[in-house]
Design an enzyme around this catalytic site. Sequence first.
Site, short mmCIF file in Angstrom:
data_model
loop_
_atom_site.label_atom_id
_atom_site.label_comp_id
_atom_site.label_asym_id
_atom_site.label_seq_id
_atom_site.Cartn_x
_atom_site.Cartn_y
_atom_site.Cartn_z
N HIS A 174 0.84 -1.20 0.00
CA HIS A 174 0.00 0.00 0.00
C HIS A 174 0.87 1.25 0.00
O HIS A 174 1.75 1.41 0.83
CB HIS A 174 -0.91 0.02 1.24
CG HIS A 174 -2.11 -0.86 1.10
ND1 HIS A 174 -3.27 -0.65 1.81
CD2 HIS A 174 -2.33 -1.95 0.33
CE1 HIS A 174 -4.16 -1.58 1.47
NE2 HIS A 174 -3.62 -2.39 0.59
N TYR A 211 -8.93 5.49 7.97
CA TYR A 211 -9.03 5.81 9.40
C TYR A 211 -10.03 6.95 9.53
O TYR A 211 -9.80 8.03 9.00
CB TYR A 211 -7.67 6.27 9.95
CG TYR A 211 -6.61 5.20 10.04
CD1 TYR A 211 -5.88 4.82 8.91
CD2 TYR A 211 -6.33 4.57 11.24
CE1 TYR A 211 -4.90 3.84 8.99
CE2 TYR A 211 -5.34 3.60 11.34
CZ TYR A 211 -4.64 3.24 10.20
OH TYR A 211 -3.67 2.27 10.29
N PRO A 266 -3.63 0.45 18.79
CA PRO A 266 -3.38 -0.02 17.42
C PRO A 266 -3.64 1.04 16.33
O PRO A 266 -3.41 0.78 15.16
CB PRO A 266 -4.33 -1.21 17.26
CG PRO A 266 -5.27 -1.15 18.40
CD PRO A 266 -4.66 -0.32 19.45
N LYS A 301 1.47 0.06 15.03
CA LYS A 301 2.86 -0.01 15.47
C LYS A 301 3.20 -1.23 16.33
O LYS A 301 4.36 -1.58 16.47
CB LYS A 301 3.21 1.26 16.29
CG LYS A 301 3.22 2.52 15.47
CD LYS A 301 4.36 2.53 14.46
CE LYS A 301 3.98 3.24 13.18
NZ LYS A 301 4.35 2.52 11.99
N TYR A 327 4.21 6.50 9.92
CA TYR A 327 3.36 5.35 9.58
C TYR A 327 4.17 4.26 8.87
O TYR A 327 4.01 3.08 9.16
CB TYR A 327 2.18 5.80 8.70
CG TYR A 327 1.07 4.77 8.59
CD1 TYR A 327 1.01 3.90 7.51
CD2 TYR A 327 0.11 4.65 9.59
CE1 TYR A 327 0.01 2.94 7.41
CE2 TYR A 327 -0.89 3.69 9.50
CZ TYR A 327 -0.94 2.84 8.41
OH TYR A 327 -1.92 1.88 8.33
P1 FAS Z 1 2.33 -11.62 21.81
O1 FAS Z 1 1.40 -11.25 22.93
O2 FAS Z 1 1.83 -11.71 20.43
O3 FAS Z 1 2.98 -13.05 22.13
C1 FAS Z 1 3.36 -13.40 23.45
C2 FAS Z 1 3.29 -14.91 23.56
O4 FAS Z 1 3.78 -15.29 24.85
C3 FAS Z 1 1.87 -15.43 23.45
O5 FAS Z 1 1.81 -16.48 22.49
C4 FAS Z 1 1.55 -15.93 24.86
O6 FAS Z 1 0.71 -17.06 24.86
C5 FAS Z 1 2.93 -16.28 25.38
N1 FAS Z 1 3.02 -16.24 26.85
C6 FAS Z 1 2.44 -15.35 27.68
N2 FAS Z 1 2.75 -15.65 28.97
C7 FAS Z 1 3.55 -16.75 28.93
C8 FAS Z 1 4.19 -17.54 29.92
N3 FAS Z 1 4.07 -17.24 31.22
N4 FAS Z 1 4.92 -18.61 29.54
C9 FAS Z 1 5.06 -18.90 28.20
N5 FAS Z 1 4.47 -18.19 27.21
C10 FAS Z 1 3.73 -17.14 27.58
N6 FAS Z 1 -0.78 -4.47 16.70
C11 FAS Z 1 -0.87 -3.84 15.53
O7 FAS Z 1 0.16 -3.41 15.00
N7 FAS Z 1 -2.09 -3.66 14.92
C12 FAS Z 1 -3.25 -4.16 15.47
O8 FAS Z 1 -4.33 -4.01 14.92
C13 FAS Z 1 -3.20 -4.84 16.69
N8 FAS Z 1 -4.33 -5.37 17.25
C14 FAS Z 1 -4.23 -6.01 18.46
C15 FAS Z 1 -5.37 -6.58 19.08
C16 FAS Z 1 -5.27 -7.23 20.32
C17 FAS Z 1 -6.50 -7.82 20.98
C18 FAS Z 1 -4.02 -7.32 20.95
C19 FAS Z 1 -3.89 -7.99 22.31
C20 FAS Z 1 -2.89 -6.78 20.35
C21 FAS Z 1 -2.99 -6.14 19.10
N9 FAS Z 1 -1.87 -5.61 18.45
C22 FAS Z 1 -1.93 -4.97 17.28
C23 FAS Z 1 -0.58 -5.71 19.04
C24 FAS Z 1 -0.06 -7.07 18.76
O9 FAS Z 1 -0.10 -7.33 17.40
C25 FAS Z 1 1.30 -7.16 19.40
O10 FAS Z 1 2.05 -5.99 19.16
C26 FAS Z 1 2.08 -8.36 18.95
O11 FAS Z 1 1.31 -9.50 19.20
C27 FAS Z 1 3.39 -8.37 19.74
O12 FAS Z 1 3.97 -9.59 19.61
P2 FAS Z 1 4.70 -10.27 20.85
O13 FAS Z 1 5.53 -9.27 21.53
O14 FAS Z 1 5.28 -11.51 20.31
O15 FAS Z 1 3.55 -10.61 21.92
C1 PHB Z 2 -5.69 -4.37 11.02
O1 PHB Z 2 -5.82 -4.62 9.81
O2 PHB Z 2 -5.96 -5.20 11.94
C2 PHB Z 2 -5.17 -3.02 11.43
C3 PHB Z 2 -4.63 -2.19 10.46
C4 PHB Z 2 -4.15 -0.94 10.85
C5 PHB Z 2 -4.23 -0.54 12.17
C6 PHB Z 2 -4.77 -1.39 13.14
C7 PHB Z 2 -5.25 -2.63 12.76
O3 PHB Z 2 -3.76 0.69 12.54
#
Ligand code: FAS
Ligand code: PHB
Length: 391
Positions: free
Chosen positions: A73, A202, A294, A298, A386
């Site tokens: 994009h 957005y 989100p 980032k 961005y």
């Molecule tokens: P993660 O949380 O992905 O991974 C951590 C891992 O550690 C998990 O698999 C968990 O099960 C494991 N873990 C936890 N405790 C443990 C323990 N005690 N022992 C062993 N393992 C354990 N980011 C965006 O950029 N755009 C978005 O739209 C967006 N939407 C999101 C929506 C939600 C609901 C959430 C919660 C996050 C969102 N994020 C978004 C942010 C998300 O994408 C994170 O930045 C990304 O998952 C970060 O990756 P990790 O740091 O690997 O953490």
């Molecule tokens: C998504 O596609 O999940 C998404 C994209 C951009 C954002 C947040 C979420 O800023």
Amino acid sequence: MKRYQVAIIGSGPAGLLLGALLHKAGIDAIILERQSRDYVLARIRAGVLEQGTVGLLHEAGVGARVEREGLVHGGFALNFNGHSLRIDLADLTGGKTVTVYGQTEVTRDLMAHRDQIGATTVYEAKDVSLEDFDGDAPRVSYTKDGQRHQIACDFIAGCDGFHGISRASVPDQALSTFERVYPFGWLGVLADVPPCSHELIYAGHERGFALCSMRSLTRSRYYIQCSLEDRIDNWSDQAFWDELRRRLDPAAAEAVVTGPSIEKSIAPLRSFVAEPLRFGRMFLVGDAAHIVPPTGAKGLNLAASDVHYLSQALIEFYGEHSSAGIDDYSRRALARIWKAERFSWSLTTLLHRFDTMTPFERRMQDAEFAYLQSSRSACASVAENYVGLPF
Ligand code: FAS
Ligand code: PHB
């Protein structure tokens, strides 16, 4: 007792990407994950990858599918009370773009790669505990199938997310935290319908924020700002589609194709940073260290830049017997983290409705958008953040 050079806690994008980059450098790492593989893959999260993140996937040998299937994009639209402004990323950043490719697919690719290289990952590793990470001989214990195990390692990478054990294992007095909890959440819907626009939209509207995103040309991801008291049972699919359309400009609203939701969830929004990110032989990485709303896309990309810094530092430690990189990891990672926190907070403040906002603050939102409409420099600032600031 089994020994690994690095013990990675968590098999999310941060843990898996770190494992892949360390393996490529001949560094032996085990990943311990609390959940099952399928549980991790079922999480619907991020959707936009910065060029730096895509570059790291290629560097780790996991770039083929994102290259083939990712949607490049060159811009996105900001809608504000019915006015639309396209942020031309490519034009404003000298050609930089973002790639739309779901976090689920990034995780799937990294898991498949880890299977191919035969690296050790223990899923459903329960009650992980970190021992003596502030000394020279850290250990990690965990329970698998009822059996307690203990491993020795040189370093621990806490890639276990916001609710993980790594940051929780640090004594309170050794940690400073900074937090802003937003008074609203995002209700997200995934549906197998074509996106309403070829780029992301957005939208800031007096009824609340909305985001039109996608996973492919046949699968869309939509979000609307909702109250923290909201529950997904309060929202039928039709109610969601109607509210989404109310918050979009007429052309976009008209273009929305509705269909049954295949996933529906509510996520709270918060800004959070822990400092520092190193405690002896243990490092905090990704969501274990920081959270962003989100709005700026980032979260996943910040996890990737943390992994970039830490993998470089560990490769330097083992390859050149230098601890300069690991000594500098926290400072280097935090410098980029705080800039992403600023951008995510500012875009969230611009585009969301805060019940507590004074009339003056509402005028500031209007003025901020009017400034963006009138200034290439202001748009260039949004664009360079961005697409991702340099590592
Ligand atoms: P993660 O949380 O992905 O991974 C951590 C891992 O550690 C998990 O698999 C968990 O099960 C494991 N873990 C936890 N405790 C443990 C323990 N005690 N022992 C062993 N393992 C354990 N980011 C965006 O950029 N755009 C978005 O739209 C967006 N939407 C999101 C929506 C939600 C609901 C959430 C919660 C996050 C969102 N994020 C978004 C942010 C998300 O994408 C994170 O930045 C990304 O998952 C970060 O990756 P990790 O740091 O690997 O953490
Ligand atoms: C998504 O596609 O999940 C998404 C994209 C951009 C954002 C947040 C979420 O800023």
